[in-house]
Design a protein around this motif. Sequence first.
Motif, PDB file in Angstrom:
ATOM      1  N   LEU A   8     -15.114  59.279  76.517  1.00 26.72           N
ATOM      2  CA  LEU A   8     -16.065  60.574  76.130  1.00 26.72           C
ATOM      3  C   LEU A   8     -15.208  61.565  76.136  1.00 26.72           C
ATOM      4  N   SER A   9     -13.963  61.966  74.898  1.00 23.89           N
ATOM      5  CA  SER A   9     -13.162  62.154  75.383  1.00 23.89           C
ATOM      6  C   SER A   9     -11.912  63.329  74.415  1.00 23.89           C
ATOM      7  N   ARG A  10     -11.470  63.898  74.232  1.00 23.45           N
ATOM      8  CA  ARG A  10     -10.625  64.689  72.625  1.00 23.45           C
ATOM      9  C   ARG A  10      -9.216  63.895  72.289  1.00 23.45           C
ATOM     10  N   ILE A  11      -8.745  63.217  71.565  1.00 22.59           N
ATOM     11  CA  ILE A  11      -7.340  63.298  71.631  1.00 22.59           C
ATOM     12  C   ILE A  11      -6.532  64.571  71.868  1.00 22.59           C
ATOM     13  N   ILE A  12      -6.055  64.970  72.070  1.00 27.92           N
ATOM     14  CA  ILE A  12      -5.021  65.778  71.905  1.00 27.92           C
ATOM     15  C   ILE A  12      -4.072  65.916  71.312  1.00 27.92           C
ATOM     16  N   LEU A  13      -3.214  66.549  70.256  1.00 26.66           N
ATOM     17  CA  LEU A  13      -1.955  65.429  69.851  1.00 26.66           C
ATOM     18  C   LEU A  13      -0.792  66.641  69.984  1.00 26.66           C
ATOM     19  N   GLU A  14       0.434  67.096  70.148  1.00 22.39           N
ATOM     20  CA  GLU A  14       1.545  67.615  70.768  1.00 22.39           C
ATOM     21  C   GLU A  14       2.506  67.638  70.336  1.00 22.39           C
ATOM     22  N   LYS A  15       3.744  67.970  70.223  1.00 27.71           N
ATOM     23  CA  LYS A  15       5.666  68.284  70.037  1.00 27.71           C
ATOM     24  C   LYS A  15       5.559  67.577  70.859  1.00 27.71           C
ATOM     25  N   ASP A  16       6.184  66.899  71.683  1.00 34.48           N
ATOM     26  CA  ASP A  16       7.107  67.078  73.001  1.00 34.48           C
ATOM     27  C   ASP A  16       8.408  67.879  72.845  1.00 34.48           C
ATOM     28  N   GLY A  17       8.893  68.557  73.677  1.00 37.41           N
ATOM     29  CA  GLY A  17       9.664  69.393  72.931  1.00 37.41           C
ATOM     30  C   GLY A  17      10.947  69.122  73.194  1.00 37.41           C
ATOM     31  N   GLU A  18      11.062  68.283  73.707  1.00 37.17           N
ATOM     32  CA  GLU A  18      12.620  67.641  73.815  1.00 37.17           C
ATOM     33  C   GLU A  18      13.018  66.459  72.670  1.00 37.17           C
ATOM     34  N   SER A  19      11.563  65.183  72.852  1.00 39.71           N
ATOM     35  CA  SER A  19      12.503  64.074  71.669  1.00 39.71           C
ATOM     36  C   SER A  19      11.598  64.333  70.227  1.00 39.71           C
ATOM     37  N   GLY A  20      10.665  65.678  70.304  1.00 43.58           N
ATOM     38  CA  GLY A  20      10.402  65.985  68.955  1.00 43.58           C
ATOM     39  C   GLY A  20       9.084  64.934  68.623  1.00 43.58           C
ATOM     40  N   GLU A  21       9.027  63.436  69.671  1.00 44.14           N
ATOM     41  CA  GLU A  21       7.843  62.648  69.155  1.00 44.14           C
ATOM     42  C   GLU A  21       6.702  63.757  69.520  1.00 44.14           C
ATOM     43  N   ILE A  22       5.908  62.886  69.248  1.00 46.89           N
ATOM     44  CA  ILE A  22       4.373  62.903  69.363  1.00 46.89           C
ATOM     45  C   ILE A  22       4.034  62.393  70.652  1.00 46.89           C
ATOM     46  N   LYS A  23       2.969  63.770  71.975  1.00 41.98           N
ATOM     47  CA  LYS A  23       2.662  63.297  72.227  1.00 41.98           C
ATOM     48  C   LYS A  23       1.566  63.815  72.485  1.00 41.98           C
ATOM     49  N   VAL A  24       0.541  62.405  73.749  1.00 43.34           N
ATOM     50  CA  VAL A  24      -0.868  62.468  73.124  1.00 43.34           C
ATOM     51  C   VAL A  24      -1.232  62.376  74.765  1.00 43.34           C
ATOM     52  N   ALA A  25      -2.430  63.529  74.718  1.00 44.30           N
ATOM     53  CA  ALA A  25      -3.270  63.551  76.038  1.00 44.30           C
ATOM     54  C   ALA A  25      -5.190  63.334  75.590  1.00 44.30           C
ATOM     55  N   LEU A  26      -5.453  62.849  77.027  1.00 44.46           N
ATOM     56  CA  LEU A  26      -7.066  62.979  76.790  1.00 44.46           C
ATOM     57  C   LEU A  26      -7.822  64.452  77.168  1.00 44.46           C
ATOM     58  N   GLN A  27      -8.488  65.299  76.668  1.00 45.48           N
ATOM     59  CA  GLN A  27      -8.970  65.375  77.379  1.00 45.48           C
ATOM     60  C   GLN A  27     -10.731  65.715  77.324  1.00 45.48           C
ATOM     61  N   PRO A  28     -10.854  65.105  78.697  1.00 43.42           N
ATOM     62  CA  PRO A  28     -12.778  65.253  78.730  1.00 43.42           C
ATOM     63  C   PRO A  28     -13.740  66.484  77.902  1.00 43.42           C
ATOM     64  N   VAL A  29     -14.767  65.330  77.119  1.00 41.50           N
ATOM     65  CA  VAL A  29     -15.888  66.786  76.785  1.00 41.50           C
ATOM     66  C   VAL A  29     -16.367  67.591  77.829  1.00 41.50           C
ATOM     67  N   ASP A  30     -15.949  68.628  77.328  1.00 37.17           N
ATOM     68  CA  ASP A  30     -17.109  69.713  78.135  1.00 37.17           C
ATOM     69  C   ASP A  30     -18.155  70.856  77.980  1.00 37.17           C
ATOM     70  N   ASN A  31     -19.206  69.317  78.558  1.00 35.04           N
ATOM     71  CA  ASN A  31     -20.396  70.398  78.379  1.00 35.04           C
ATOM     72  C   ASN A  31     -20.814  71.239  79.022  1.00 35.04           C
ATOM     73  N   ARG A  32     -20.738  71.645  79.621  1.00 34.18           N
ATOM     74  CA  ARG A  32     -20.847  72.207  80.635  1.00 34.18           C
ATOM     75  C   ARG A  32     -21.564  73.633  80.250  1.00 34.18           C
ATOM     76  N   GLY A  33     -22.502  74.110  80.426  1.00 26.95           N
ATOM     77  CA  GLY A  33     -23.423  75.481  80.170  1.00 26.95           C
ATOM     78  C   GLY A  33     -24.740  74.915  78.932  1.00 26.95           C
ATOM     79  N   LEU A  34     -23.946  73.748  77.898  1.00 20.60           N
ATOM     80  CA  LEU A  34     -24.593  73.658  76.536  1.00 20.60           C
ATOM     81  C   LEU A  34     -25.092  72.990  76.320  1.00 20.60           C
TER      82      LEU A  34
END
Length: 548
Positions: A522-548
């Motif tokens: 139950l997480s969003r997959i966040i993609l971003e360019k790695d500043g050094e290699s230029g490859e795709i960096k992947v991170a998980l961001q749990p869904v934040d349902n606080r307040g809603l």
Amino acid sequence: MDLETDILIIGGGSAGCMAAIVAKEQNPNVDVLIIEKGEIHRSGSIAMGMDALNIVVQPGKASSETYVESARIAAGGILDPKLSYVLAENSFSMLKRLEDWGVRFPRNDDGEYITLQVHAKGAFMVEMDAPDLKVILAQKVEEVGVRVINRVIITNLLVSKRRVTGAIGFNYRTGEFTVCSAKATILANGGCARFSLPNSGYLYGIFDYPGNAGDGYSMAFRAGAKLTGFECPQSSPLIKDFNCPLLYITLTRGAEVINAFGDKIVLEYLSTQTMLKELHEGRGPIFIKMNHLPEEKIQDIERILFTTERPTQKKFWEGRGIDFREGMIELGETEFQLCGGHGITGILVNEKAETSLKNLYAVGDVASVPMQHLSGAFVFGEIAGKNAATLVRKTQRQELDKSFIKAEEKRIFKMFDEKGEGTDITPTELEYKVRRMISDYVVPPKNERKLQEALWWIQRFRNDLKTIKAKDYHELSRLEEVRFILDCAELSTTASLERKESRWGWFHYRTDYPEQDDKNWLSRIILEKDGESGEIKVALQPVDNRGL
Ligand SMILES: Cc1cc2nc3c(=O)[nH]c(=O)nc-3n(C[C@H](O)[C@H](O)[C@H](O)COP(=O)(O)OP(=O)(O)OC[C@H]3O[C@@H](n4cnc5c(N)ncnc54)[C@H](O)[C@@H]3O)c2cc1C
């Protein structure tokens, strides 16, 4: 051509026009420039008009909280609910703004707007009668003094220390290289409509606007912005061979869906997944049936389909010899696209439409506000326009990165054949191969092996791209678009490999991980360019349902 502006808007579609108008409204002294790939009067998903604002929360009739619940169901739980809430909260004032501009929202005998239910919860869709909506927007843009440059394809953003300072591109008729310095930039250039191949085989015979080739996703990624939702490519059952939408228009007016055996398909709500399942499980072809509807309803449907949607549809049905009073409409599965309007794919944004890069906003289908449709494009266009107009007042212009500009100019025009002959393989053929590969390996059903094959092919096509030459500037723009599509394919494949579960029904069905796994995913997959290699960096961001 060297240009300077306060606010640069890339893409003059629904969201871009709205952002431009509101920025000028906010501060008439701010210079606003739209750079548009097509011609602003007809470009983008609207093209002509639209028959509904799909998300409107009318005060006293529905609540924003119920809409968020609906959005959560549609997005399979993977969303930032705060964004859907902001969309809902600002949707009714947007309807009123459009009404002030002359857009017609028909009312029933009790004087109320006509609402239709397409969401899991709540009737949020408000009927609109606007066959010339795009022209209204383009005229408004002109009226408030926004500058517009048509037929320039932006190919890259300019960045300095994680701050966007403008963009570059070229005119695909004249080949003129274009550099624009801006204090604030708004990306409003749509999703990736040209992703997998449509079953008709026509490269541009697709559901969404064919000018959107994932340009915005690619340039945001390359500039270092964060993106999300790429593992959820999305398809729909539409008119077979014509790839035109009709579910919302017909099913909300009493039409039924039946399968090859004549059985009525029971839809809990307007879920395309149920229809796609019929096709995938061999009970197709499936059809829209209307012969039980009263004549006035059929005429209403014909009016919308043959005017607001696509006038060529009338000819299409005449050619097939089909009258809705007797014959049925066959539905086929479209190509897959990546989109923040109908799906969840896009640049990561917050409630102010800000991206993770300074002075860069993203709005409409290019931004990840799940299933935001036209309502979201307008609401977040409005928000970005307001915020950018405030930002530029306290922003100094930055020096542009001259060496990057020079290198980009060289890279682009190296693909141009001065002799006008081109190469044996044409950009069109390359695009066909790339999109066939996407159909074969990137879209569902997915598994590790298929996705790895895709990564291999993507590198190979990138090498091919270096050897192909364009015989004119139009073809040169097509080669840039192939580059965008390849970037989108890599982003989608990488995110799909990461998400080791299945979700969104067919859209992320992994045969090696067939179950949905809320405990771990139950997480969003966040993609971003790695500043050094230029490859795709992947991170998980749990869904934040606080307040809603
Ligand atoms: C057929 C269809 C019917 C729909 N019906 C409805 C409906 O009834 N109700 C509803 O709420 N929603 C509907 N939607 C969804 C809605 O239209 C879209 O979500 C919304 O219009 C997206 O707006 P946008 O500004 O993000 O993209 P667009 O309007 O597509 O605009 C993107 C613009 O960017 C330009 N561009 C792209 N790349 C570049 C580049 N590199 N350089 C310069 N310019 C570029 C394009 O030419 C285009 O003009 C429909 C969508 C489709 C396709």
